[in-house]
Write a protein that holds these residues in place. Structure first.
Motif, PDB file in Angstrom:
ATOM      1  N   PRO A 180      -2.604   4.087  13.720  1.00  0.00           N
ATOM      2  CA  PRO A 180      -0.962   4.242  13.541  1.00  0.00           C
ATOM      3  C   PRO A 180      -1.197   5.013  14.737  1.00  0.00           C
ATOM      4  CG  PRO A 180      -2.839   5.632  12.163  1.00  0.00           C
ATOM      5  CD  PRO A 180      -3.061   4.700  12.860  1.00  0.00           C
TER       6      PRO A 180
ATOM      7  N   THR B  23     -12.941  10.396  10.162  1.00  0.00           N
ATOM      8  CA  THR B  23     -12.810   9.297  10.443  1.00  0.00           C
ATOM      9  C   THR B  23     -11.336   8.638  10.781  1.00  0.00           C
ATOM     10  OG1 THR B  23     -13.126   8.026   7.505  1.00  0.00           O
ATOM     11  CG2 THR B  23     -14.946   8.613   8.785  1.00  0.00           C
ATOM     12  N   ASP B  24     -11.034   7.235  10.818  1.00  0.00           N
ATOM     13  CA  ASP B  24     -10.064   6.688  10.915  1.00  0.00           C
ATOM     14  C   ASP B  24     -10.120   5.538  10.728  1.00  0.00           C
ATOM     15  OD1 ASP B  24     -11.698   5.362  12.613  1.00  0.00           O
ATOM     16  OD2 ASP B  24     -10.586   5.754  14.842  1.00  0.00           O
TER      17      ASP B  24
ATOM     18  N   ASP C  45       0.873  -1.289   0.296  1.00  0.00           N
ATOM     19  CA  ASP C  45       0.019   0.106  -0.242  1.00  0.00           C
ATOM     20  C   ASP C  45       0.896   1.648  -0.019  1.00  0.00           C
ATOM     21  OD1 ASP C  45      -2.546  -1.366  -0.089  1.00  0.00           O
ATOM     22  OD2 ASP C  45      -2.589  -1.417   1.875  1.00  0.00           O
TER      23      ASP C  45
ATOM     24  N   PRO D 110       0.805   5.750   2.532  1.00  0.00           N
ATOM     25  CA  PRO D 110      -0.388   7.049   3.326  1.00  0.00           C
ATOM     26  C   PRO D 110      -0.312   7.020   4.668  1.00  0.00           C
ATOM     27  CG  PRO D 110      -1.065   4.398   2.747  1.00  0.00           C
ATOM     28  CD  PRO D 110       0.296   5.007   2.543  1.00  0.00           C
ATOM     29  N   ASN D 111      -1.669   8.127   4.633  1.00  0.00           N
ATOM     30  CA  ASN D 111      -2.019   8.355   5.879  1.00  0.00           C
ATOM     31  C   ASN D 111      -3.507   8.017   6.138  1.00  0.00           C
ATOM     32  OD1 ASN D 111       0.415   9.450   6.458  1.00  0.00           O
ATOM     33  ND2 ASN D 111      -0.184  11.301   5.603  1.00  0.00           N
ATOM     34  N   PHE D 112      -4.005   7.441   7.011  1.00  0.00           N
ATOM     35  CA  PHE D 112      -5.067   6.650   6.552  1.00  0.00           C
ATOM     36  C   PHE D 112      -5.854   6.818   8.439  1.00  0.00           C
ATOM     37  CE2 PHE D 112      -4.752   4.453   2.526  1.00  0.00           C
ATOM     38  CZ  PHE D 112      -5.164   5.130   2.468  1.00  0.00           C
ATOM     39  N   GLY D 113      -4.701   7.593   9.632  1.00  0.00           N
ATOM     40  CA  GLY D 113      -5.632   7.433  10.895  1.00  0.00           C
ATOM     41  C   GLY D 113      -6.702   8.991  11.132  1.00  0.00           C
ATOM     42  N   GLY D 114      -7.085   9.020  11.770  1.00  0.00           N
ATOM     43  CA  GLY D 114      -7.891  10.084  11.807  1.00  0.00           C
ATOM     44  C   GLY D 114      -7.957  10.685  13.349  1.00  0.00           C
TER      45      GLY D 114
ATOM     46  N   GLY E 190      -9.325  12.513  16.150  1.00  0.00           N
ATOM     47  CA  GLY E 190      -9.064  13.898  15.874  1.00  0.00           C
ATOM     48  C   GLY E 190      -8.891  14.883  15.102  1.00  0.00           C
TER      49      GLY E 190
ATOM     50  N   SER F 210      -6.616  -2.144   4.478  1.00  0.00           N
ATOM     51  CA  SER F 210      -6.443  -1.270   6.155  1.00  0.00           C
ATOM     52  C   SER F 210      -5.195  -1.772   6.771  1.00  0.00           C
ATOM     53  CB  SER F 210      -7.375  -2.029   6.703  1.00  0.00           C
ATOM     54  OG  SER F 210      -8.458  -1.964   6.644  1.00  0.00           O
TER      55      SER F 210
ATOM     56  N   LEU G  56     -10.238   2.612   6.565  1.00  0.00           N
ATOM     57  CA  LEU G  56     -10.780   3.044   5.005  1.00  0.00           C
ATOM     58  C   LEU G  56     -11.962   2.464   4.995  1.00  0.00           C
ATOM     59  CD1 LEU G  56      -7.281   1.408   3.317  1.00  0.00           C
ATOM     60  CD2 LEU G  56      -8.525   3.694   2.610  1.00  0.00           C
TER      61      LEU G  56
ATOM     62  N   GLY H 156      -6.702  12.234   6.520  1.00  0.00           N
ATOM     63  CA  GLY H 156      -5.312  11.232   6.649  1.00  0.00           C
ATOM     64  C   GLY H 156      -4.789  11.987   7.295  1.00  0.00           C
ATOM     65  N   ILE H 157      -4.431  11.372   9.199  1.00  0.00           N
ATOM     66  CA  ILE H 157      -2.995  11.691   9.093  1.00  0.00           C
ATOM     67  C   ILE H 157      -2.095  10.342  10.164  1.00  0.00           C
ATOM     68  CG2 ILE H 157      -3.986  13.747  10.061  1.00  0.00           C
ATOM     69  CD1 ILE H 157      -4.767  12.334  13.129  1.00  0.00           C
ATOM     70  N   ASN H 158      -0.873  10.413  10.160  1.00  0.00           N
ATOM     71  CA  ASN H 158      -0.597   8.871  10.756  1.00  0.00           C
ATOM     72  C   ASN H 158       1.483   9.580  10.966  1.00  0.00           C
ATOM     73  OD1 ASN H 158       1.509   6.826  10.879  1.00  0.00           O
ATOM     74  ND2 ASN H 158       1.038   6.691   8.255  1.00  0.00           N
TER      75      ASN H 158
ATOM     76  N   ASN I  52       2.670  13.032   9.853  1.00  0.00           N
ATOM     77  CA  ASN I  52       2.082  13.016   8.375  1.00  0.00           C
ATOM     78  C   ASN I  52       0.914  13.417   8.276  1.00  0.00           C
ATOM     79  OD1 ASN I  52       5.251  13.213   7.785  1.00  0.00           O
ATOM     80  ND2 ASN I  52       4.667  10.377   7.097  1.00  0.00           N
ATOM     81  N   GLY I  53       0.463  14.121   6.907  1.00  0.00           N
ATOM     82  CA  GLY I  53      -1.449  14.303   7.285  1.00  0.00           C
ATOM     83  C   GLY I  53      -1.496  13.898   5.790  1.00  0.00           C
TER      84      GLY I  53
END
Ligand code: ZN
Lengths: 82, 245
Positions: free
Chosen positions: B184, B127-128, A47, A78-82, B39, B179, B130, B151-153, B156-157
């Protein structure tokens, strides 16, 4: 002026191109595609977002996207957190 | 609605020629759907509410946990154990009593998304995961509404605004992605930046400032080097959702 392959290689010119990958200069084989570079640099994460000269490359385009001298390539998680 | 108190509350933004009295009225008449109160959702809802967006419809299935508090600034220590929707409604109503805050404590899914989004002008991604983003993207295409993704990680975002017919959709980019196995690590400040940029995109959508949208562009933030990069996006004819339309 034509030179033989031997002369060409002896002269220090190689069949490579220099690209910037994730901000670092890398010398890679001429004709390298995004697919071959993902293998070469052992990007194991499936990914991955690929950016080529500022453009988003879809996975379907990886085999036919060839890098050129001076190109910029980024492998991005990619950044898929929230 | 534009009584003297409103004039004062929104004075500093109504001074913008792009907003003015008309724009402020437009915001007041607007309804926005925000999926998720983590967040990103904390920041998105706070700024939309403060800006005078008349109605927010919010959905989240979770309760506040202590481990949320490093980044989910709408929820405080006293809220641990409460529904996030209850905690959010309380704070947002106190921030702006004129805002209509409609909360739904549930999991967003294909079976309820259309109804949840009905009557809203923009869909926002707080949302957090996929799966929920895929549902919101499908709903955005079906109902022809802009979908403001973030989206964040870690440090980074990423952000992009998907406008059906005008830009690729979320699935154009990520239909082949799986997913992540675990959530993260995330720094709250990064959620703050990305959520704030998302709220700005929403406000531009509501005001009709469509030309400057992050549409057909994916903005990447690398917080450690403080580098922002933009990637241009083309429609993906292989996209299973929009088929590159
Ligand atoms: Zn698509």
């Amino acid at each position: 002026m034509w030179i033989s392959m031997e002369q060409y290689e002896e002269s220090g010119m190689k069949n490579t191109v220099t690209i910037t990958l994730n901000g670092f200069q890398e010398e890679v084989a001429q004709g390298s595609t995004v697919s071959s570079l993902i293998k070469y640099f052992q990007e194991l994460d499936k990914d991955l977002i690929v950016e080529h000269n500022g453009r988003f490359v879809y996975p379907g385009e990886y085999p036919r996207t060839v890098v050129d001298d001076g190109d910029r390539l980024e492998f991005i998680n990619p950044n898929f957190g929230g | 609605m534009q009584d003297q108190r409103d004039q004062l509350r929104y004075q500093r933004q109504m001074g913008l020629p792009e907003i003015g009295e008309q724009g402020q009225k437009r915001l007041a008449r607007s309804r926005v759907f925000v999926g998720g109160l983590g967040g990103l959702g904390s920041v998105i809802t706070t700024y939309l509410c403060a800006a005078g967006v008349g109605s927010l419809r919010i959905a989240d299935r979770d309760r506040v946990e202590i481990s949320n508090l490093n980044r989910q600034i709408l929820h405080w220590t006293k809220d641990v154990g409460r529904d996030k929707t209850v905690s959010a409604r309380e704070k947002l109503a106190a921030l702006n009593p004129d805002a209509e805050i409609e909360t739904h404590h549930l999991e967003i899914g294909p079976e309820n998304a259309a109804e949840l989004v009905q009557g809203c002008q923009v869909i926002v991604d707080g949302t957090d995961n996929l799966q929920t983003r895929r549902v919101l993207n499908r709903t955005s295409l079906d109902m022809d509404l802009p979908f403001v993704h973030g989206g964040i990680n870690g440090f980074n975002g990423m952000i992009s605004t998907f406008v059906p017919g005008r830009s690729p959709c979320f699935e154009c980019l990520f239909s082949e992605f799986g997913s992540p196995s675990s959530p993260p690590p995330v720094l709250g400040s990064v959620a703050g930046v990305v959520g704030s940029l998302q709220s700005l995109e929403v406000i531009k959508c509501l005001l009709g400032l469509m030309d400057g949208l992050l549409c057909g562009r994916l903005l990447f933030m690398q917080g450690q080097t403080m580098a922002f990069r933009e990637i241009s996006l083309e429609k993906n004819p292989d996209c299973p959702e929009c088929r590159g339309r």
